[in-house]
Design an enzyme around this catalytic site. Sequence first.
Site, PDB file in Angstrom:
ATOM      1  N   TYR A  22       0.800  -1.237   0.000  1.00  0.00           N
ATOM      2  CA  TYR A  22       0.000   0.000   0.000  1.00  0.00           C
ATOM      3  C   TYR A  22       0.828   1.280   0.000  1.00  0.00           C
ATOM      4  O   TYR A  22       0.263   2.373  -0.008  1.00  0.00           O
ATOM      5  CB  TYR A  22      -0.953   0.000   1.203  1.00  0.00           C
ATOM      6  CG  TYR A  22      -1.904  -1.181   1.201  1.00  0.00           C
ATOM      7  CD1 TYR A  22      -2.813  -1.360   0.161  1.00  0.00           C
ATOM      8  CD2 TYR A  22      -1.873  -2.130   2.232  1.00  0.00           C
ATOM      9  CE1 TYR A  22      -3.672  -2.446   0.149  1.00  0.00           C
ATOM     10  CE2 TYR A  22      -2.734  -3.219   2.223  1.00  0.00           C
ATOM     11  CZ  TYR A  22      -3.625  -3.374   1.186  1.00  0.00           C
ATOM     12  OH  TYR A  22      -4.485  -4.451   1.160  1.00  0.00           O
ATOM     13  N   HIS A  81     -15.248  -6.959  -0.489  1.00  0.00           N
ATOM     14  CA  HIS A  81     -15.353  -8.339  -0.956  1.00  0.00           C
ATOM     15  C   HIS A  81     -16.566  -9.090  -0.412  1.00  0.00           C
ATOM     16  O   HIS A  81     -16.866 -10.176  -0.896  1.00  0.00           O
ATOM     17  CB  HIS A  81     -14.061  -9.088  -0.609  1.00  0.00           C
ATOM     18  CG  HIS A  81     -12.830  -8.325  -1.023  1.00  0.00           C
ATOM     19  ND1 HIS A  81     -12.591  -7.978  -2.329  1.00  0.00           N
ATOM     20  CD2 HIS A  81     -11.812  -7.778  -0.291  1.00  0.00           C
ATOM     21  CE1 HIS A  81     -11.447  -7.278  -2.397  1.00  0.00           C
ATOM     22  NE2 HIS A  81     -10.970  -7.138  -1.162  1.00  0.00           N
ATOM     23  N   HIS A 101      -9.176   1.094  -5.268  1.00  0.00           N
ATOM     24  CA  HIS A 101      -8.228   0.273  -4.511  1.00  0.00           C
ATOM     25  C   HIS A 101      -6.817   0.709  -4.869  1.00  0.00           C
ATOM     26  O   HIS A 101      -6.514   0.906  -6.051  1.00  0.00           O
ATOM     27  CB  HIS A 101      -8.384  -1.217  -4.849  1.00  0.00           C
ATOM     28  CG  HIS A 101      -9.765  -1.710  -4.577  1.00  0.00           C
ATOM     29  ND1 HIS A 101     -10.227  -1.929  -3.305  1.00  0.00           N
ATOM     30  CD2 HIS A 101     -10.788  -1.973  -5.415  1.00  0.00           C
ATOM     31  CE1 HIS A 101     -11.486  -2.326  -3.369  1.00  0.00           C
ATOM     32  NE2 HIS A 101     -11.857  -2.359  -4.641  1.00  0.00           N
ATOM     33  N   SER A 103      -4.098  -1.211  -4.322  1.00  0.00           N
ATOM     34  CA  SER A 103      -3.414  -2.379  -4.891  1.00  0.00           C
ATOM     35  C   SER A 103      -4.201  -2.912  -6.083  1.00  0.00           C
ATOM     36  O   SER A 103      -5.396  -2.594  -6.254  1.00  0.00           O
ATOM     37  CB  SER A 103      -3.278  -3.473  -3.825  1.00  0.00           C
ATOM     38  OG  SER A 103      -4.561  -3.933  -3.428  1.00  0.00           O
TER      39      SER A 103
END
Length: 146
Positions: A22, A81, A101, A103
């Site tokens: 991150y 998720h 996001h 990543s």
Amino acid sequence: MKFLVINGVNLNLTGKREKRVYGVETLEEINAKIASFCRANGDEVSFYQSNIEGELVNKLHEAFENKSVDGILLNAGAFTHYSYALRDAVAAIDIPVVEVHMSNVHAREEFRSRSVLSEVCCGVVCGFGAGSYLAAMTGLCAALKK
Ligand code: DQA
């Protein structure tokens, strides 16, 4: 225009946790970059972070009820998720939401490839580190201003 940037669970530790994944910039530093990007465009932006699912839902409802923002960036962290509650909240509001996001969630563990939010978001940006937020803001601005 007015924008809201919402960060979910564990994102308060950005710059301190899993730096290889991150990066080293803190959430405050990332938010400062987003703020100056928006200021340069003549737009306003506010920021919200919570580790609590219901508080994120409340924030989305508040933006909707108060008609306070034109668009939202949402990095829900791991809630992405599996949180049907957040998904329903995004679907409930008539404000465009971009899923963000840092990543590349598709290049990591299998469970991260599945987002329950993408289907109800107007766009998804991932994989550019802190730059994902700026790319998402660029896309959202372009979509709203055209
Ligand atoms: C994340 C990706 C998620 O899978 C993870 O749970 C996070 C951060 C990202 O910004 O890359 O907490 O949303």
